[in-house]
Write a protein that holds these residues in place. Sequence first.
Motif, PDB file in Angstrom:
ATOM      1  N   HIS A  47      35.248  43.446  45.086  1.00 16.65           N
ATOM      2  CA  HIS A  47      34.600  42.518  44.165  1.00 16.65           C
ATOM      3  C   HIS A  47      34.498  41.127  44.793  1.00 16.65           C
ATOM      4  N   SER A  51      31.075  39.210  45.717  1.00 20.46           N
ATOM      5  CA  SER A  51      30.843  37.868  45.169  1.00 20.46           C
ATOM      6  C   SER A  51      30.425  36.892  46.255  1.00 20.46           C
ATOM      7  N   LEU A  87      32.433  49.969  45.877  1.00 23.30           N
ATOM      8  CA  LEU A  87      33.059  49.546  44.629  1.00 23.30           C
ATOM      9  C   LEU A  87      32.900  50.630  43.554  1.00 23.30           C
TER      10      LEU A  87
END
Length: 129
Positions: A47, A51, A87
């Motif tokens: 994550h 980002s 992910l």
Amino acid sequence: DGMADLRPHGFLLYDLAERSSNYFGTSLTFSDIRKEAFVNTQVRTLHQKASLLILEPSTCHNSDTESTDLPAKSSSYQEFYKTIQQLISQMQIPLIQHLINALYIGDDKEGIKIYAMSIVPQLISVSKT
């Protein structure tokens, strides 16, 4: 670090992964009092990576023009896509582990149905190549 204060109480991904790590012995130990499911560590890491990648201009915009069209597979776009796929794969692990556990115990018919319904579409979408 707020992670040490989280306790399993619900059905969010973090909690599911923590509980399934207890069933399957897949926790990482950071100290005498702090453990975390390996999958949660991976999800947080991926994550954070996604980002950062989404903030790169060439990930979502064609850097050669002012167009907002997706780039023709720029390297940052490809890395972002790969990270998102990783992910998603990591997020499936606790669901599969809970399905296995529910099947093993055999008395949670609703749990079996819910976990199977969350996993089967992902299995169907796998390429045959």
